[in-house]
Structures are given as C-alpha cells and as structure tokens.
Design a protein around this motif. Sequence first.
Motif, PDB file in Angstrom:
ATOM      1  N   VAL A 146       3.570   6.415   7.348  1.00  9.88           N
ATOM      2  CA  VAL A 146       2.274   6.233   6.214  1.00  9.88           C
ATOM      3  C   VAL A 146       1.760   8.051   6.047  1.00  9.88           C
ATOM      4  O   VAL A 146       1.370   8.424   6.716  1.00  9.88           O
ATOM      5  CB  VAL A 146       0.659   5.581   7.446  1.00  9.88           C
ATOM      6  N   ASN A 147       2.248   8.409   4.943  1.00  3.38           N
ATOM      7  CA  ASN A 147       1.712   9.462   4.683  1.00  3.38           C
ATOM      8  C   ASN A 147       0.216   9.953   4.445  1.00  3.38           C
ATOM      9  O   ASN A 147      -0.444   8.772   3.718  1.00  3.38           O
ATOM     10  CB  ASN A 147       2.523  10.128   3.689  1.00  3.38           C
ATOM     11  N   GLU A 148      -0.313  11.378   4.106  1.00  2.66           N
ATOM     12  CA  GLU A 148      -0.976  11.619   4.022  1.00  2.66           C
ATOM     13  C   GLU A 148      -1.361  11.600   2.605  1.00  2.66           C
ATOM     14  O   GLU A 148      -0.814  11.596   1.788  1.00  2.66           O
ATOM     15  CB  GLU A 148      -1.421  12.661   4.884  1.00  2.66           C
ATOM     16  N   SER A 149      -2.648  11.306   2.203  1.00  7.28           N
ATOM     17  CA  SER A 149      -3.177  11.502   0.232  1.00  7.28           C
ATOM     18  C   SER A 149      -4.532  11.832   0.263  1.00  7.28           C
ATOM     19  O   SER A 149      -5.430  11.503  -0.464  1.00  7.28           O
ATOM     20  CB  SER A 149      -3.180  10.049   0.128  1.00  7.28           C
ATOM     21  N   GLY A 170       0.752  -1.268   0.269  1.00  7.45           N
ATOM     22  CA  GLY A 170       0.502   0.408  -0.282  1.00  7.45           C
ATOM     23  C   GLY A 170       0.262   0.861   0.059  1.00  7.45           C
ATOM     24  O   GLY A 170       1.701   1.526  -0.952  1.00  7.45           O
ATOM     25  N   HIS A 171       1.136   2.003   1.168  1.00  7.73           N
ATOM     26  CA  HIS A 171       1.220   3.341   0.719  1.00  7.73           C
ATOM     27  C   HIS A 171       2.202   3.666   1.922  1.00  7.73           C
ATOM     28  O   HIS A 171       1.847   4.637   2.523  1.00  7.73           O
ATOM     29  CB  HIS A 171      -0.518   3.969   1.071  1.00  7.73           C
ATOM     30  N   VAL A 172       3.019   2.613   2.033  1.00 11.67           N
ATOM     31  CA  VAL A 172       3.835   2.977   3.594  1.00 11.67           C
ATOM     32  C   VAL A 172       5.647   3.307   2.654  1.00 11.67           C
ATOM     33  O   VAL A 172       6.489   2.714   1.453  1.00 11.67           O
ATOM     34  CB  VAL A 172       3.625   2.230   4.791  1.00 11.67           C
ATOM     35  N   VAL A 221      -8.767  14.321  -2.581  1.00 10.47           N
ATOM     36  CA  VAL A 221      -8.115  12.645  -2.433  1.00 10.47           C
ATOM     37  C   VAL A 221      -7.740  11.935  -3.212  1.00 10.47           C
ATOM     38  O   VAL A 221      -8.442  11.749  -4.583  1.00 10.47           O
ATOM     39  CB  VAL A 221      -8.979  12.182  -1.080  1.00 10.47           C
ATOM     40  N   TYR A 222      -6.226  11.365  -3.096  1.00 10.86           N
ATOM     41  CA  TYR A 222      -5.936  10.088  -4.180  1.00 10.86           C
ATOM     42  C   TYR A 222      -6.759   9.046  -3.731  1.00 10.86           C
ATOM     43  O   TYR A 222      -6.827   8.560  -2.796  1.00 10.86           O
ATOM     44  CB  TYR A 222      -4.499  10.479  -3.254  1.00 10.86           C
ATOM     45  N   LYS A 223      -7.378   8.972  -4.339  1.00  9.15           N
ATOM     46  CA  LYS A 223      -8.238   6.928  -4.684  1.00  9.15           C
ATOM     47  C   LYS A 223      -7.322   5.723  -5.734  1.00  9.15           C
ATOM     48  O   LYS A 223      -8.296   5.317  -6.367  1.00  9.15           O
ATOM     49  CB  LYS A 223      -9.397   7.553  -4.313  1.00  9.15           C
TER      50      LYS A 223
HETATM   51  C1  LIG Z   1       1.675   9.650   0.029  1.00  9.79           C
HETATM   52  O1  LIG Z   1       1.174  10.015  -1.153  1.00  9.79           O
HETATM   53  C2  LIG Z   1       0.779  10.097  -2.027  1.00  9.79           C
HETATM   54  C3  LIG Z   1      -0.597  10.378  -2.302  1.00  9.79           C
HETATM   55  O2  LIG Z   1      -0.831  11.284  -2.334  1.00  9.79           O
HETATM   56  C4  LIG Z   1       1.363   9.108  -3.088  1.00  9.79           C
HETATM   57  O3  LIG Z   1       1.560   9.176  -4.717  1.00  9.79           O
HETATM   58  C5  LIG Z   1       2.665   8.629  -2.785  1.00  9.79           C
HETATM   59  O4  LIG Z   1       3.960   7.851  -3.509  1.00  9.79           O
HETATM   60  C6  LIG Z   1       3.000   8.635  -1.414  1.00  9.79           C
HETATM   61  N1  LIG Z   1       3.905   8.489  -0.263  1.00  9.79           N
HETATM   62  C7  LIG Z   1       5.377   9.765  -0.566  1.00  9.79           C
HETATM   63  C8  LIG Z   1       6.623   8.332   0.290  1.00  9.79           C
HETATM   64  O5  LIG Z   1       5.593  10.317  -0.357  1.00  9.79           O
END
Ligand SMILES: *[C@@H]1O[C@H](CO)[C@@H](O)[C@H](O)[C@H]1NC(C)=O
Length: 590
Positions: free
Chosen positions: A333-336, A311-313, A494-496
């Motif tokens: 875990v960043n914001e999106s 995922g997003h980490v 929002v990134y989805k």
């Molecule tokens: C953080 O969030 C964005 C989506 O908003 C994503 O594209 C990006 O890869 C993410 N990760 C980092 C490490 O910034």
Amino acid sequence: MARVIILHAILIQIIILLSKIEARPSLLTLTYPQIEELGSELKEIDPDRTAFHFQPSKNWLNDPNGPMYYKGLFHLFYQYNPDGPLWGNMAWGHSVSTDLVNWEALDVALDRTDPFDINGVFSGSVTFVAGEPVILYTGIDDQQRNVQNIAFRKNGSDPLLREWSKSGYNPIMLPVGDIDPDNFRDPTTGWFGQDGHWRTAIGANLEGRAEILLYKSQNFKNWTRNEFPLHKSQSSGMWECPDFFPVSLSSKDGLDPSVNTGNIKHVLKVSLMKTLQDYYLVGKYDEKKDVFVPDEWYKDDYRTWPMIDYGHVYASKSFFDSKNNRRIFWSWVNESDSEADDVKRGWSGMQTFPRAIWLDTDGKQLIQWPIEDIKLLRKQQIQLRDFGLQSGVKHEISGILTSQADVEVEFELPSLEGAESFNNSFLLDPSKLCDEITPSDEGGIGPFGLFVLTSDVEGQEEYTAIYFRIYKSSDRYMTLMCSDLKSSSRREGVYKPAHGAFVGVDISKDKRISLRTLIDHSVVESFVGGGRTCMTMRVYPKHVLTGQTSGLYVFNHGSQEVKIRELNAWEMAKARVNIENDDFISRAYI
Ligand SMILES: *[C@@H]1O[C@H](CO)[C@@H](O)[C@H](O)[C@H]1NC(C)=O
Ligand SMILES: *[C@@H]1O[C@H](CO)[C@@H](O)[C@H](O)[C@H]1NC(C)=O
Ligand SMILES: *[C@@H]1O[C@H](CO)[C@@H](O)[C@H](O)[C@H]1NC(C)=O
Ligand SMILES: *[C@@H]1O[C@H](CO)[C@@H](O)[C@H](O)[C@H]1NC(C)=O
C-alpha cells in the motif's frame, strides 16, 4: 497517549493566549504551524504511523517478497531502500514473526553486491526445494538488464535464516532473444510437475505484448524456457509480479503450489504497470502444455477482469501457510501524500494486513479476509443490534478509540423499491461514478455506510466515507461500493480520489450487505460481502496533528430506511511491528 494529551493542553493554552491578541488569525492557521515548530514531538507522535500494519521502522518499502513459513517462524521479505524514505537502492528487507501480527526486523537479507544485481535486488519468491528454502529474485545487472538470480540459506543451523548466499552461477536466466531486457522480472514461487521438473513463471514484455514466461528445470539451477508462455495478453502493457497458485473448489483451505489434482482451479494474478493495479484470472492449468487457460467468460480486456483490491494496492504476493493450511496474501500500500512529508516522517509504504485468500463457492471470484490472528489485538467492543437508520441519520459509534479499530457491520435493506435506475455507461468505470456522486447526495437506496477518521471541529471538518448505493438495471440490482477521500484531509499535497466497485453479491436475494473495515491511522482497508470486494485507501487526516481524536459514524442519506442488523466495533491494541532494537523473537530462538 499522555504526550498527545499534554501537547493538546499546551496548544489550547496557546490558543487562549493568542485569542486575547487583537486581529487574531483563524484557529486553523494557528494550530498547524505551532505543531510544525514542535518538530521532534511530531516525529515521536507520528500520527500517520500504523498500529498493526506491517511497515519497517524507517525508510522505503514496496513489494512483499518471498513470504514463507519455516520451522515455526513466518518470514516476510520486502522491497526496501536501506538508505532512505524514497524509492532507490533496492534490497530485500527481512522480518520474522510467530503469529503474523507481531514482527521483529532482521538485517537486510539481500543487498546489491554482485555484477548480476549491482543495480538493484528486485522482487522474487521462495520455493522449498527438498525441504530447503531457495530464493529466486530479479537483479538489475551491470548492463542494466533484468536478470534472474538464485540464493540459498547460508547457515543451516540458523532458524532465523538471516544470511543468504548468492550462487556463483548467477544469473540463471537472461533476457535473450525476443525478451525486452528492461521488462523481464519477478519469478514466482516454483512448483513441481508430475514429469519431475520444476517450473517458475516470470513477467515479461515481448514486442509490446505481456507474457508470463514459463521456465522449467530438473535441478532448480539450469532453466529452459518453455515453448509457450503460461499466459499472454495483447491489450494490457507489461505484467509484473505474477502470482500463480491452485485453489480448492470445495474448501477454504490453501494448497501447496505443486498441487494439480482434485477439485481445484488455478489463479493467475498479475500487476499491470499500465494502471498500477492487481488483477486476477481464474481458470485451469494444463500441465502437459504448461499453459494457463482462463475460464470461458474471460476476454482480453483488463477492464473486465476482477481486481484484487479496488483501492490503492499493488504487487501483491501470496504463500501457502503449511502451519494453518491456508493461503495468505500481502500487498503493498503506497503513500499518497507529498514526498516532502514522506521525507520528514522518514518512512514510506506498508503492507495490507495479511489476508487469507480462497475461491468463492461460485468458482469465479476470490474471497479475501483478514486472518483470524487479528483477534489477538481486539480490545473494548461496542455493539449495535437491530438499529434502524432513517433517511438522513448520522449516528456516532463512540466509547472506543476509533483511529485503530476493526469494524464489522451488516446492513439490511427492508425493501429494494426506490432503487435508482442504472446507466450501463457506469459499468466499466465505477470509480468515475463514485467521483461524480457524493456521500451526502440524497439517493434512493443509499448512500449508506460509514464515516471514518472524522473531525467535527468547526473549520476542520474531515471525513472519509465508505458507502453503498443500490441501482436497478433492466434485469438486476447493482450494488455500488465507494471509498470517497475527497473530504478526508485538509493537508496539502494529498491525493484524495474516490474509488468504486460493483460488488459481486446478489442483493435481491438476501437483501443484506456486510462491510468490514480496518481503520489504522493512515490506512483504511474495507472488505465487502464477506471479502468478495476489497478496497484499501491511504488517509491523512489533519486533525490528528493537533492531537484530536477521530470519530466514527454510520449514516444513511437514501430516502429509504436501512437497518443495521448488527454492528461490532473493536478498539485495537498496538502490535509490535519492526520496532528498532526489539529482538523479542531472536531472544527466544537463539
Ligand atoms: C501510489 O500513489 C499514487 C497517488 O499518490 C497513485 O496515483 C499511484 O497509482 C499509487 N500506486 C503505485 C503502485 O504507485
Ligand atoms: C549459524 O547459526 C547458529 C545459530 O544462530 C550460530 O550459533 C552460528 O554461530 C552460526 N554460524 C555461522 C558460521 O555464522
Ligand atoms: C547446466 O547444464 C549444463 C549443460 O547441460 C552443464 O554443463 C552445467 O554443469 C549445468 N549446470 C548446473 C549448475 O547444473
Ligand atoms: C447514460 O450515460 C451516458 C453517458 O454519460 C449519457 O449520454 C446517457 O444519456 C445516459 N442515459 C440515460 C438513460 O440517462
């Protein structure tokens, strides 16, 4: 909670009132601006704030740094902007815990103060040298170079380790010779070799090539670069935040970083700037040459490397918990959502819930599992057993608050007949496949799984899907896992995405697949096949802004029946995490 209910009641009143006015606007356009006007309440409720994930009370957080266990306390440092909710002014935030669940925030441990770090205190680690914790970190110096620095505890009688002194002989490593001064950072936890020398490894870029440089020292102060890098790659851009540690082949126990004998392997974790994802390689560490040799399956193509989390980490970091003999691991875990929303809310970023990490019995993949201590937070439980999910069924798990929940479910597939055929072009890009399909497609075996953080309110439908679909290739079955956020939020900006992974389990053997999902307001962490595949996503449902509660469902949209052997869902209590002026640990220790 009371405030939410009152607010909700007020809103309903407003809606009823307004509904009597002619030419009324739709419910949706009506409720959301009303909430926005109630700015202070929104801030107090802050529906995105988590109940049990690590985050500072305010401002920006990114990489976990220097985690350790020392004299009864766990410490977590982290990349922190003391002055605002967006990235900048990098310093080390600092918190302590007795149980890895509840945290007290202390003052910033390392700030930008000296020529060798005046442009930022970046990531690093803690090593125990003669029993004393020592920090290695990257500074951006007054010439904008990445340099490595060292810091020691200031006060030998402070168990909270609140103050650190930076050594007068900093910087201890400079980007000289072929090292790119913009890309030389994030020293790993040190380890001690049989030859009586310390080692640390640092991410670097040399003429476009990623290298994890190895440095050696007799006294932890004077460092010499080794002839060979620990490892290198031609194909994947800069590697940052390396993590290097031994894993046991015969036990789930963690190992001290200096262990290099017995039935073990080593793991090298790297964070690729190119993809902003964390990958790991399993192999052997040759202490004579000081090089890491990945296992034979390894090719220099990052698309074939296992990911820490699909995922997003990013920028994950582990440490050896000597209290409980385990290796524990955090990841940023960043914001999106939009930066404007981050600013309005006053914070950005969190850590994954701490995970224990060990090597699977196959010797190939890592297993990650939320630490047992999470059970401290479990409250009311809902259980389902031997529950059939016919084709087309969507069944609600009700009776608990599902916006902060721990859900464990084991699915059983009575038969694998009917699995759709697999196209090998999917292999290198499961996320693309998850993007092309939807959880409402009628498949063969699957899609089946969970809908979390759902709203059924007409005109405000939202859901996040975590699901499986089984395919048959020429010689085996492929288990696809997807986290699909496309319908997760109706908020702006929002990134989805949909993220995907093929799960490293042999579904034809036991015809079962397990899923554990931690739902915590704006973060959803999933662990599949007992922790072989992990996927963490940020979710920003809009319905919670109007005080609505979220739903949780199990579903099956495949043509074949799927069984739930067992499902357990617990509502989770709120942990004490970095609450302002909460000195519950300091009071006990000082
Ligand atoms: C953080 O969030 C964005 C989506 O908003 C994503 O594209 C990006 O890869 C993410 N990760 C980092 C490490 O910034
Ligand atoms: C060192 O820490 C101890 C324990 O917290 C404290 O009592 C003492 O005042 C500190 N000393 C200094 C010089 O800060
Ligand atoms: C590092 O090594 C040099 C030369 O061997 C020596 O002069 C210096 O004092 C050493 N520094 C430390 C901090 O030990
Ligand atoms: C597999 O996918 C590729 C790329 O999308 C496509 O060109 C090809 O026709 C597919 N093969 C089959 C057998 O469907």
